[in-house]
Design a protein around this motif. Structure first.
Motif, PDB file in Angstrom:
ATOM      1  N   ASP A  61       0.842  -1.189   0.193  1.00 32.57           N
ATOM      2  CA  ASP A  61      -0.104   0.043  -0.243  1.00 32.57           C
ATOM      3  C   ASP A  61       0.929   1.189   0.053  1.00 32.57           C
ATOM      4  OD1 ASP A  61      -2.196   1.819   0.464  1.00 32.57           O
ATOM      5  OD2 ASP A  61      -2.655   0.936   2.170  1.00 32.57           O
ATOM      6  N   ALA A  62       0.435   2.136  -0.932  1.00 36.81           N
ATOM      7  CA  ALA A  62      -0.211   2.345  -1.697  1.00 36.81           C
ATOM      8  C   ALA A  62       0.233   2.106  -3.290  1.00 36.81           C
ATOM      9  CB  ALA A  62      -1.080   3.541  -1.851  1.00 36.81           C
ATOM     10  N   ARG A  63       1.708   2.952  -3.251  1.00 30.12           N
ATOM     11  CA  ARG A  63       2.517   2.849  -4.494  1.00 30.12           C
ATOM     12  C   ARG A  63       2.894   1.658  -5.271  1.00 30.12           C
ATOM     13  NH1 ARG A  63       3.517   7.297  -1.553  1.00 30.12           N
ATOM     14  NH2 ARG A  63       5.436   6.254  -0.677  1.00 30.12           N
ATOM     15  N   GLY A  64       3.005   0.741  -4.363  1.00 26.90           N
ATOM     16  CA  GLY A  64       3.354  -0.645  -4.785  1.00 26.90           C
ATOM     17  C   GLY A  64       2.384  -1.320  -5.690  1.00 26.90           C
ATOM     18  N   PHE A  65       0.930  -0.901  -5.288  1.00 21.65           N
ATOM     19  CA  PHE A  65      -0.020  -1.374  -5.979  1.00 21.65           C
ATOM     20  C   PHE A  65      -0.124  -1.215  -7.495  1.00 21.65           C
ATOM     21  CE2 PHE A  65      -3.128  -0.909  -2.445  1.00 21.65           C
ATOM     22  CZ  PHE A  65      -2.713  -1.792  -1.586  1.00 21.65           C
ATOM     23  N   LEU A  66       0.530   0.176  -7.751  1.00 24.52           N
ATOM     24  CA  LEU A  66       0.383   0.591  -9.121  1.00 24.52           C
ATOM     25  C   LEU A  66       1.235  -0.159 -10.162  1.00 24.52           C
ATOM     26  CD1 LEU A  66       1.072   4.476  -8.194  1.00 24.52           C
ATOM     27  CD2 LEU A  66      -0.952   3.293  -8.701  1.00 24.52           C
ATOM     28  N   ILE A  67       2.371  -0.540 -10.078  1.00 21.26           N
ATOM     29  CA  ILE A  67       3.179  -1.511 -10.844  1.00 21.26           C
ATOM     30  C   ILE A  67       2.898  -2.627 -10.397  1.00 21.26           C
ATOM     31  CG2 ILE A  67       5.638  -2.069 -11.418  1.00 21.26           C
ATOM     32  CD1 ILE A  67       4.915   0.465 -12.685  1.00 21.26           C
ATOM     33  N   GLY A  68       2.701  -3.312  -9.369  1.00 22.60           N
ATOM     34  CA  GLY A  68       2.336  -4.672  -8.916  1.00 22.60           C
ATOM     35  C   GLY A  68       1.137  -5.265  -9.692  1.00 22.60           C
ATOM     36  N   SER A  69       0.179  -4.416  -9.544  1.00 28.56           N
ATOM     37  CA  SER A  69      -1.097  -4.848 -10.433  1.00 28.56           C
ATOM     38  C   SER A  69      -0.713  -5.211 -11.864  1.00 28.56           C
ATOM     39  CB  SER A  69      -2.241  -3.936 -10.052  1.00 28.56           C
ATOM     40  OG  SER A  69      -1.836  -2.637 -10.674  1.00 28.56           O
ATOM     41  N   ILE A  70      -0.039  -4.187 -12.486  1.00 29.01           N
ATOM     42  CA  ILE A  70       0.517  -4.237 -13.845  1.00 29.01           C
ATOM     43  C   ILE A  70       1.180  -5.626 -14.232  1.00 29.01           C
ATOM     44  CG2 ILE A  70       1.851  -3.493 -16.111  1.00 29.01           C
ATOM     45  CD1 ILE A  70       1.299  -0.821 -14.781  1.00 29.01           C
ATOM     46  N   ILE A  71       2.175  -5.915 -13.381  1.00 26.36           N
ATOM     47  CA  ILE A  71       3.005  -7.105 -13.162  1.00 26.36           C
ATOM     48  C   ILE A  71       2.189  -8.622 -12.916  1.00 26.36           C
ATOM     49  CG2 ILE A  71       5.038  -8.409 -12.235  1.00 26.36           C
ATOM     50  CD1 ILE A  71       6.049  -5.431 -11.553  1.00 26.36           C
ATOM     51  N   ASP A 123       7.207  -3.125  -4.039  1.00 30.68           N
ATOM     52  CA  ASP A 123       6.928  -1.752  -3.424  1.00 30.68           C
ATOM     53  C   ASP A 123       7.517  -0.576  -4.401  1.00 30.68           C
ATOM     54  OD1 ASP A 123       5.724   0.379  -1.897  1.00 30.68           O
ATOM     55  OD2 ASP A 123       6.844  -0.202   0.134  1.00 30.68           O
ATOM     56  N   ASP A 124       7.163   0.471  -4.207  1.00 31.72           N
ATOM     57  CA  ASP A 124       7.990   1.586  -5.179  1.00 31.72           C
ATOM     58  C   ASP A 124       9.189   1.800  -4.662  1.00 31.72           C
ATOM     59  OD1 ASP A 124       6.602   2.912  -2.809  1.00 31.72           O
ATOM     60  OD2 ASP A 124       7.089   4.697  -3.756  1.00 31.72           O
ATOM     61  N   LEU A 125       9.383   1.804  -3.378  1.00 28.87           N
ATOM     62  CA  LEU A 125      10.807   2.126  -2.772  1.00 28.87           C
ATOM     63  C   LEU A 125      11.104   1.392  -1.650  1.00 28.87           C
ATOM     64  CD1 LEU A 125      12.072   5.784  -2.591  1.00 28.87           C
ATOM     65  CD2 LEU A 125      11.601   4.553  -0.535  1.00 28.87           C
ATOM     66  N   ILE A 126      12.683   0.911  -1.660  1.00 27.95           N
ATOM     67  CA  ILE A 126      13.199   0.359  -0.432  1.00 27.95           C
ATOM     68  C   ILE A 126      13.982   1.346  -0.020  1.00 27.95           C
ATOM     69  CG2 ILE A 126      14.795  -1.407   0.397  1.00 27.95           C
ATOM     70  CD1 ILE A 126      14.353  -3.108  -2.259  1.00 27.95           C
ATOM     71  N   ALA A 127      13.605   1.856   1.550  1.00 30.49           N
ATOM     72  CA  ALA A 127      14.125   2.705   2.172  1.00 30.49           C
ATOM     73  C   ALA A 127      14.918   2.178   3.464  1.00 30.49           C
ATOM     74  CB  ALA A 127      13.223   3.849   2.795  1.00 30.49           C
TER      75      ALA A 127
END
Length: 182
Positions: A61-71, A123-127
């Motif tokens: 949640d939430a930005r990981g959903f954007l690319i994760g769903s496409i993949i 996810d969108d980013l690993i911090a």
């Protein structure tokens, strides 16, 4: 790999002092405003994972959903949603974790995975790795395993990718930023 790291990196907008002073937020929304770059990002992950052996994609949640769903769509894999507290309607498993800004709680439907499933967590980013580590603990609590942790961006100086690797979770990202990069 088919991606053009320079093009991808050039569209990730630095937002100084967000969400607090001293932080440079890496905004991926410009990637979605460029159909060519969005396709490069998605196709890069798809090419990496098209012939690999995992059963599910777990998106944060939430930005990981954007690319994760496409993949998930392109690879014909079930999509598991890891959500912030209070967003899922059925029985959940919860896991607390530390973020770079404080504490949070990650939840997943308790019936999302079965023993033996292998999950690519995204996810969108690993911090600091807190969100992905919490997701990995939830995956394991359901009897499944983590195949790999993937993200568009890695911030290696914050130690998250190393923390994941130290926990036995391979990581992959398309690009990385140092803390000094603007």
């Amino acid at each position: 790999m088919i991606y053009d790291e320079i093009s991808i990196k050039s569209l990730i907008r630095p937002v100084p002092d967000f969400p607090r002073p001293g932080v440079i937020f890496r905004d991926i929304t410009p990637l979605f405003q460029s159909p060519r770059i969005l396709r490069l990002v998605a196709d890069s992950f798809i090419q990496r994972y098209v012939e690999t052996d995992f059963s599910h994609i777990g998106a944060m949640d939430a930005r990981g959903f954007l690319i994760g769903s496409i993949i998930a769509y392109e690879l014909n894999k079930p999509l598991i949603l890891f959500r912030k507290q209070g967003k899922l309607p059925a029985d959940v498993l919860s896991e607390g974790y530390q973020t770079e800004y404080g504490e949070a709680l990650l939840e997943v439907h308790s019936d999302s995975l079965c023993e033996g499933d292998k999950v690519l967590i995204f996810d969108d980013l690993i911090a600091t790795g807190g969100t992905l580590m919490a997701a990995a603990r939830l995956v394991r609590r359901m009897g499944a395993s983590v195949f790999e942790a993937a993200a568009i961006i890695d911030l290696p100086e914050l130690g998250g990718s190393q923390r994941l690797e130290d926990a036995g979770i391979p990581t992959f990202s398309l690009t990385a930023f140092s803390l000094a990069e603007r």
